[in-house]
Design an enzyme around this catalytic site. Structure first.
Site, mmCIF file in Angstrom:
data_model
loop_
_atom_site.group_PDB
_atom_site.id
_atom_site.type_symbol
_atom_site.label_atom_id
_atom_site.label_comp_id
_atom_site.label_asym_id
_atom_site.label_seq_id
_atom_site.Cartn_x
_atom_site.Cartn_y
_atom_site.Cartn_z
ATOM 1 N N ASP A 34 0.949 -1.148 -0.019
ATOM 2 C CA ASP A 34 0.094 -0.068 0.073
ATOM 3 C C ASP A 34 0.919 1.303 0.017
ATOM 4 O OD1 ASP A 34 -3.422 0.511 1.089
ATOM 5 O OD2 ASP A 34 -1.740 2.117 0.967
ATOM 6 N N ALA A 83 -6.043 -1.793 -4.654
ATOM 7 C CA ALA A 83 -5.401 -0.468 -4.495
ATOM 8 C C ALA A 83 -6.016 0.407 -5.752
ATOM 9 C CB ALA A 83 -3.729 -0.507 -4.993
ATOM 10 N N ALA A 84 -6.426 1.542 -5.344
ATOM 11 C CA ALA A 84 -6.664 2.508 -6.527
ATOM 12 C C ALA A 84 -7.173 3.839 -5.783
ATOM 13 C CB ALA A 84 -8.235 1.943 -6.791
ATOM 14 N N THR A 126 -15.912 -2.066 -9.869
ATOM 15 C CA THR A 126 -17.103 -1.607 -9.337
ATOM 16 C C THR A 126 -18.394 -1.378 -10.262
ATOM 17 O OG1 THR A 126 -17.799 0.717 -8.691
ATOM 18 C CG2 THR A 126 -16.006 0.655 -10.155
ATOM 19 N N ASP A 127 -19.502 -1.213 -9.799
ATOM 20 C CA ASP A 127 -20.646 -1.159 -10.682
ATOM 21 C C ASP A 127 -20.719 0.117 -11.355
ATOM 22 O OD1 ASP A 127 -21.230 0.385 -8.618
ATOM 23 O OD2 ASP A 127 -23.555 -0.417 -8.086
ATOM 24 N N GLU A 128 -20.011 0.855 -10.869
ATOM 25 C CA GLU A 128 -20.103 2.180 -11.549
ATOM 26 C C GLU A 128 -19.416 2.144 -13.070
ATOM 27 O OE1 GLU A 128 -18.795 5.851 -9.341
ATOM 28 O OE2 GLU A 128 -18.966 4.601 -7.484
ATOM 29 N N TYR A 154 -13.215 8.773 -12.555
ATOM 30 C CA TYR A 154 -12.863 7.417 -11.816
ATOM 31 C C TYR A 154 -13.342 6.201 -12.271
ATOM 32 C CZ TYR A 154 -14.148 3.945 -8.082
ATOM 33 O OH TYR A 154 -14.494 2.866 -7.519
ATOM 34 N N SER A 155 -14.837 6.243 -12.709
ATOM 35 C CA SER A 155 -15.262 4.965 -13.205
ATOM 36 C C SER A 155 -14.562 4.767 -14.934
ATOM 37 C CB SER A 155 -16.830 5.246 -13.419
ATOM 38 O OG SER A 155 -17.284 6.485 -14.170
ATOM 39 N N VAL A 210 -26.170 16.890 1.488
ATOM 40 C CA VAL A 210 -26.453 15.892 0.463
ATOM 41 C C VAL A 210 -26.719 16.641 -0.959
ATOM 42 C CG1 VAL A 210 -28.458 14.704 -0.077
ATOM 43 C CG2 VAL A 210 -27.714 14.616 2.334
HETATM 44 N N1 LIG Z 1 -15.867 1.547 -1.343
HETATM 45 C C1 LIG Z 1 -16.841 1.088 -2.415
HETATM 46 O O1 LIG Z 1 -18.033 1.227 -1.869
HETATM 47 C C2 LIG Z 1 -16.344 0.273 -3.475
HETATM 48 C C3 LIG Z 1 -17.336 -0.521 -4.194
HETATM 49 C C4 LIG Z 1 -16.922 -1.184 -5.234
HETATM 50 C C5 LIG Z 1 -15.771 -1.557 -5.525
HETATM 51 N N2 LIG Z 1 -14.692 -0.624 -4.964
HETATM 52 C C6 LIG Z 1 -13.263 -0.857 -5.429
HETATM 53 O O2 LIG Z 1 -12.646 -1.430 -4.232
HETATM 54 C C7 LIG Z 1 -11.385 -1.122 -4.084
HETATM 55 C C8 LIG Z 1 -11.146 -0.711 -2.687
HETATM 56 O O3 LIG Z 1 -11.851 0.380 -2.630
HETATM 57 P P1 LIG Z 1 -11.841 1.375 -0.962
HETATM 58 O O4 LIG Z 1 -13.088 2.033 -0.957
HETATM 59 O O5 LIG Z 1 -11.225 0.235 0.003
HETATM 60 O O6 LIG Z 1 -10.663 2.384 -1.497
HETATM 61 P P2 LIG Z 1 -10.012 3.312 -0.252
HETATM 62 O O7 LIG Z 1 -9.880 4.645 -1.138
HETATM 63 O O8 LIG Z 1 -10.582 3.303 1.182
HETATM 64 O O9 LIG Z 1 -8.603 2.516 -0.240
HETATM 65 C C9 LIG Z 1 -7.711 2.420 -1.146
HETATM 66 C C10 LIG Z 1 -6.261 2.140 -0.767
HETATM 67 O O10 LIG Z 1 -5.273 1.966 -1.945
HETATM 68 C C11 LIG Z 1 -4.092 2.562 -1.561
HETATM 69 N N3 LIG Z 1 -3.622 3.146 -2.851
HETATM 70 C C12 LIG Z 1 -3.860 4.066 -3.503
HETATM 71 N N4 LIG Z 1 -3.113 4.343 -4.708
HETATM 72 C C13 LIG Z 1 -2.161 3.625 -4.464
HETATM 73 C C14 LIG Z 1 -1.110 3.063 -5.334
HETATM 74 N N5 LIG Z 1 -0.669 3.797 -6.219
HETATM 75 N N6 LIG Z 1 -0.287 2.070 -4.851
HETATM 76 C C15 LIG Z 1 -0.540 1.346 -3.702
HETATM 77 N N7 LIG Z 1 -1.550 1.676 -2.894
HETATM 78 C C16 LIG Z 1 -2.364 2.620 -3.403
HETATM 79 C C17 LIG Z 1 -4.594 3.536 -0.431
HETATM 80 O O11 LIG Z 1 -3.341 4.093 0.210
HETATM 81 C C18 LIG Z 1 -5.671 2.901 0.301
HETATM 82 O O12 LIG Z 1 -5.044 2.322 1.164
HETATM 83 C C19 LIG Z 1 -11.250 -0.033 -5.424
HETATM 84 O O13 LIG Z 1 -10.524 -0.403 -6.314
HETATM 85 C C20 LIG Z 1 -12.520 0.413 -5.663
HETATM 86 O O14 LIG Z 1 -12.662 0.968 -6.850
HETATM 87 C C21 LIG Z 1 -15.130 0.292 -3.908
#
Ligand SMILES: NC(=O)c1ccc[n+]([C@@H]2O[C@H](COP(=O)([O-])OP(=O)(O)OC[C@H]3O[C@@H](n4cnc5c(N)ncnc54)[C@H](O)[C@@H]3O)[C@@H](O)[C@H]2O)c1
Length: 343
Positions: A34, A83-84, A126-128, A154-155, A210
């Protein structure tokens, strides 16, 4: 599964998945990579940090040398990429880092998988990626064959990553799977996202901002149900396949915020409707039939129960969020909601 590389494990879903996995598969080892961006929080992982079968590595998934060295040293059998860059509003403000991490980072991990060989690469999507659905057509749901049709940077970056993952499967034979999940909620979510933002503001008697008229609909899933879905996909999902994950739990944003007010005994007049997000998706709704019929997955946590637990978690874990909402977060909050009293 042996050694598993979990990227983004210091974020919301990645940390919950790490806890889930070590509890249900105590003989496996997790290596968490991370970058610790603003959204990553090392204190979230304190519960597992001293475990012999857990190792934290700070690093960027775009850093090819770092990623390849890690694969060389740890030889993970399975990679789960959480990671994202994940926040839609931030992607509207500055798309570049989203393209870097979500596209280049994903491709870098896949290159390492090709080089060293893995049993499975799983992409958390993601569903997005499907865009949005009209509010007045409750019969329409996203299936795995719904065309990708994105709205935000993002999406778009997540959809691009999905296509790269599928290309590495078809062209290079990397054994991949993809899950496309609806909105998650639960403990350890960064308080820029709807539910923790509203809980924390309500706890501090601040306005609850909101977007628009609060009529946008999201399909909410408790984070542990998402973790269990990924577990099933890793164990029995078919390589090359996409699995939608969602629990038929559509709620209007305003109703979610009202439920939070009720849970915390706060007045609904804290709710303040603010200028709508640009390109705001109207409705997301997942058809989870494929993961249900192929893998037997069904959500286990009812929304009312999950929300009660989640709100209570934020009430009891002030230590976790009080540092987060100082510093950079304050600046971000002012930029996003500067027209709000008490922001
Ligand atoms: N939160 C939601 O409702 C949701 C729903 C569907 C899918 N997702 C997907 O699930 C995954 C996790 O989402 P989340 O909500 O836990 O995200 P988050 O933003 O809480 O966490 C993302 C993590 O990735 C790390 N990160 C970011 N860039 C990085 C890089 N370049 N190298 C290494 N680490 C890096 C960040 O430090 C963080 O710990 C994502 O891929 C997101 O698209 C999220």
């Amino acid at each position: 599964m042996g050694n598993m590389l979990v990227t983004g494990g210091a974020g919301f879903i990645g940390s919950n998945f790490t806890f889930y996995w070590l509890e249900h598969h105590p003989d496996d080892k997790i290596i968490c990579l991370d970058k610790l961006t603003y959204a990553g929080n090392l204190s979230t992982l304190r519960l597992v940090m001293d475990k012999p079968n857990f190792k934290f590595v700070k690093g960027d998934i775009c850093d090819r040398g770092r990623v390849f060295d890690l694969f060389q040293a740890e030889r993970p059998e399975v990679v789960v990429n959480f990671a994202a860059e994940t926040h839609v509003d931030r992607s509207i403000d500055g798309p570049n880092v989203f393209l870097q991490t979500n596209l280049i980072g994903t491709a870098t991990l896949l290159d390492a998988c090709r080089e060293f060989g893995v049993e499975r690469y799983h992409q958390v999507s993601t569903d997005e990626v499907y865009g949005d659905l009209p509010l007045d057509r409750p019969d329409l749901l996203f299936t795995e064959s719904t065309p990708l049709h994105t709205s935000s940077p993002y999406s778009a970056s997540k959809a691009g990553a999905d296509l790269i993952v599928q290309a590495y499967h078809k062209t290079f034979g990397v054994p991949v799977t993809i899950s496309r999940c609806s909105n998650n909620y639960g403990p350890y979510q960064f308080p820029e996202k709807l539910i923790p933002l509203m809980v924390l503001n309500a706890l501090q008697d601040k306005p609850l901002p909101v977007y628009g008229e609060g009529v946008n609909v999201r399909d909410w899933l408790y984070v542990e149900d998402h973790c269990r879905a990924i577990d099933l996909i890793l164990q029995r999902g078919r390589p090359g396949e996409v699995y939608n994950v969602g629990g038929h739990n559509e709620r209007r944003n305003a109703d979610v915020v009202k439920l939070i007010c009720k849970e915390l005994g706060k007045p609904e007049d804290l709710i303040t409707y603010v200028t709508d997000r640009k390109g705001h998706d109207r409705r997301y709704a997942i058809d989870p039939e494929k993961i249900h019929s192929e893998l037997g997955w069904l959500p286990e946590t009812k929304f009312e129960t999950g929300m009660k637990q989640t709100v209570q978690w934020y009430v009891e874990n002030r230590e976790w969020w009080k540092d987060i909402i100082s510093g950079e977060y304050q600046q971000y909050y002012k930029t996003m909601y500067n027209n709000l009293v008490g922001a």
